[in-house]
Design an enzyme around this catalytic site. Structure first.
Site, PDB file in Angstrom:
ATOM      1  N   CYS A 101      17.333 -29.920 -22.047  1.00 52.90           N
ATOM      2  CA  CYS A 101      16.581 -30.234 -20.830  1.00 52.90           C
ATOM      3  C   CYS A 101      16.650 -31.740 -20.686  1.00 52.90           C
ATOM      4  O   CYS A 101      15.994 -32.473 -21.420  1.00 52.90           O
ATOM      5  CB  CYS A 101      15.127 -29.767 -20.921  1.00 52.90           C
ATOM      6  SG  CYS A 101      14.109 -30.386 -19.567  1.00 52.90           S
ATOM      7  N   CYS A 104      13.037 -33.406 -19.233  1.00 57.31           N
ATOM      8  CA  CYS A 104      11.721 -33.441 -19.893  1.00 57.31           C
ATOM      9  C   CYS A 104      11.596 -32.609 -21.159  1.00 57.31           C
ATOM     10  O   CYS A 104      10.493 -32.384 -21.629  1.00 57.31           O
ATOM     11  CB  CYS A 104      10.626 -33.030 -18.919  1.00 57.31           C
ATOM     12  SG  CYS A 104      10.766 -31.343 -18.337  1.00 57.31           S
ATOM     13  N   SER A 105      12.675 -32.082 -21.717  1.00 58.09           N
ATOM     14  CA  SER A 105      12.599 -31.330 -22.977  1.00 58.09           C
ATOM     15  C   SER A 105      12.027 -29.921 -22.864  1.00 58.09           C
ATOM     16  O   SER A 105      11.415 -29.426 -23.810  1.00 58.09           O
ATOM     17  CB  SER A 105      11.805 -32.082 -24.059  1.00 58.09           C
ATOM     18  OG  SER A 105      12.092 -33.432 -24.066  1.00 58.09           O
ATOM     19  N   CYS A 106      12.192 -29.243 -21.724  1.00 59.43           N
ATOM     20  CA  CYS A 106      11.812 -27.834 -21.624  1.00 59.43           C
ATOM     21  C   CYS A 106      12.526 -27.066 -22.733  1.00 59.43           C
ATOM     22  O   CYS A 106      13.683 -27.359 -23.047  1.00 59.43           O
ATOM     23  CB  CYS A 106      12.237 -27.248 -20.281  1.00 59.43           C
ATOM     24  SG  CYS A 106      11.378 -28.004 -18.903  1.00 59.43           S
TER      25      CYS A 106
END
Lengths: 195, 224
Positions: A101, A104-106
């Site tokens: 992601c 945002c690091s989903c």
């Protein structure tokens, strides 16, 4: 200390305690919620649901099809509900899949638990889409140029998990033994499962 | 917004440093997760408002802080902006906990009553009457935009040609929902981009990026 594994600022603990205390008082946060988070993500050290599903998929081709076509139905077999937005991407002799992601690091928490620090770090998020083959080689996974690399950038609420290729000799192991050997990082797409 | 969070395709961050073992979770981090869940459940903060708050962090702070510090920063920013807490009461209590680190809780202070918000429906998928404009296999070109507000159209895929891989029905549109303009559901697609379209001659062979994009980001593409 690694460059993109920063240390926590000293004020953070008292700020979180203050926020928690205020939100409990305003009845926005329910008592006991923090303990339940710890229970769920730290104290449960058994194989990840994602690993259990992949082990079953390797041993049962009907289940493998279900996992790839309707992950929600496949995961319901392990008691996991509401996974309608999870998509499972199958590795093969022709295709290697990788999840990131960039914004945002989903991460598919429901099937893979807590995201590792490296997954959320700028080096991984910046390079996974730009130079995935070079990045994977640096991380110890050599994908030959004959194989297509598909990078899944989770920019919406869909979540992605990789169904890795089974290692040689996998069929002599039980589903439980296989699940123990299927690593989180293989389900993100940055390593292969070895027995 | 064209923020530091939008990292896809950047150079200069170096090698991925993979830690070994399962990620630990400090108590304060678990508390941040719990707080975040509570804010979503009570309708105080949507996921889109939360992400936008994180994006508006100072870029230098963003790189110098941990993931759950980003969450904390976003939560605090939104809670104060929405009037759920005041900066003064937070700082006062923070000082109290700094002085009494082992205390189970701080003495309660009379808090202004909290007005419950309307809780949005579960999940992110929504029914809409509009038919999807695209179908799997359609060639598309992404729009070029540079909004100050929230968007999930990452910079590295703006103005690029790709192919629709899948349609997923309509989903809450972050560009609207994050800015307090309502859910405005839009059709969502996974779009495939060949690496050469994104990176030109610097692209690796046989690489493609699949990214999820809402219909307003896309235009039909008739060929070069």
């Amino acid at each position: 200390v690694a460059k993109y594994h920063p240390t926590v600022a000293p004020y953070v603990e008292s700020r979180v305690r203050a926020l928690e205390s205020l939100l409990l008082e305003k009845r926005i946060l329910r008592p006991g919620t923090v303990d339940r988070v710890i229970e769920r993500y730290v104290k449960d050290t058994g194989p990840l649901v994602g690993a259990k599903a992949v082990a079953r998929a390797w041993l049962n081709s009907d289940y493998r099809r279900l996992l790839v076509e309707d992950a929600a139905a496949a995961l319901a077999e392990f008691g996991l509900e509401n996974q309608d937005l999870l998509h499972v991407k199958e590795n093969s002799a022709e295709v290697h899949n990788l999840v990131v992601c960039t914004l945002c690091s989903c991460y598919p928490w429901a099937v893979l638990g807590l995201p590792p620090v490296w997954y959320k770090s700028p080096p991984y998020r910046s390079r996974a889409v730009l130079e995935p083959r070079i990045l994977l080689r640096e991380m110890g996974l050599d994908i030959p140029e004959s194989k297509e690399i598909r990078v899944w950038d989770s920019s919406a609420e869909l979540r992605y998990m990789v169904l890795p290729e089974p290692p040689a000799g996998f069929a002599r192991l039980s589903e439980d033994d296989l699940a123990q050997r299927i690593t989180r990082d293989a389900l993100i797409g940055v390593e292969q499962v070895v027995l | 917004m064209n923020g530091i969070h939008d990292l896809g395709g950047m150079h200069g961050f170096g090698e991925v440093e993979r830690e070994s073992g399962p990620p630990g979770l400090e108590r304060w981090e678990a508390a941040v997760i719990a707080i975040d869940d509570a804010l979503a459940r009570t309708g105080i903060q949507t996921i889109d408002e939360f992400r936008y708050a994180i994006e508006t962090m100072d870029p230098q702070d963003y790189l110098d802080s941990t993931y759950f510090e980003h969450w904390l920063d976003g939560d605090v920013r939104n809670l104060i902006e929405k009037g759920v807490i005041t900066r003064e009461e937070l700082e006062e209590r923070e000082r109290w906990f700094a002085a009494n680190p082992g205390a189970p809780d701080a003495p309660a202070t009379p808090a202004p009553p909290f007005q419950r918000r309307k809780v949005p429906p579960e999940g992110y998928r929504r029914e809409v009457d509009r038919q999807p404009r695209f179908a799997a296999g359609d060639p598309v070109r992404t729009r070029v935009i540079a909004p100050k507000g929230h968007t999930r159209l990452a910079r590295y895929v703006r103005g690029k040609c790709g192919t629709v891989f899948a349609h997923h029905g309509a989903h809450v549109y972050p560009d609207s929902n994050a800015m307090g303009r309502g859910e405005d559901p839009q059709h969502l697609y996974t779009v495939r981009f060949e690496a050469a379209e994104l990176w030109g001659d610097d692209a690796g062979p046989r690489e493609a990026v699949f990214i999820d994009l809402w219909e307003p980001y896309l235009q039909p593409f008739e060929g070069r």
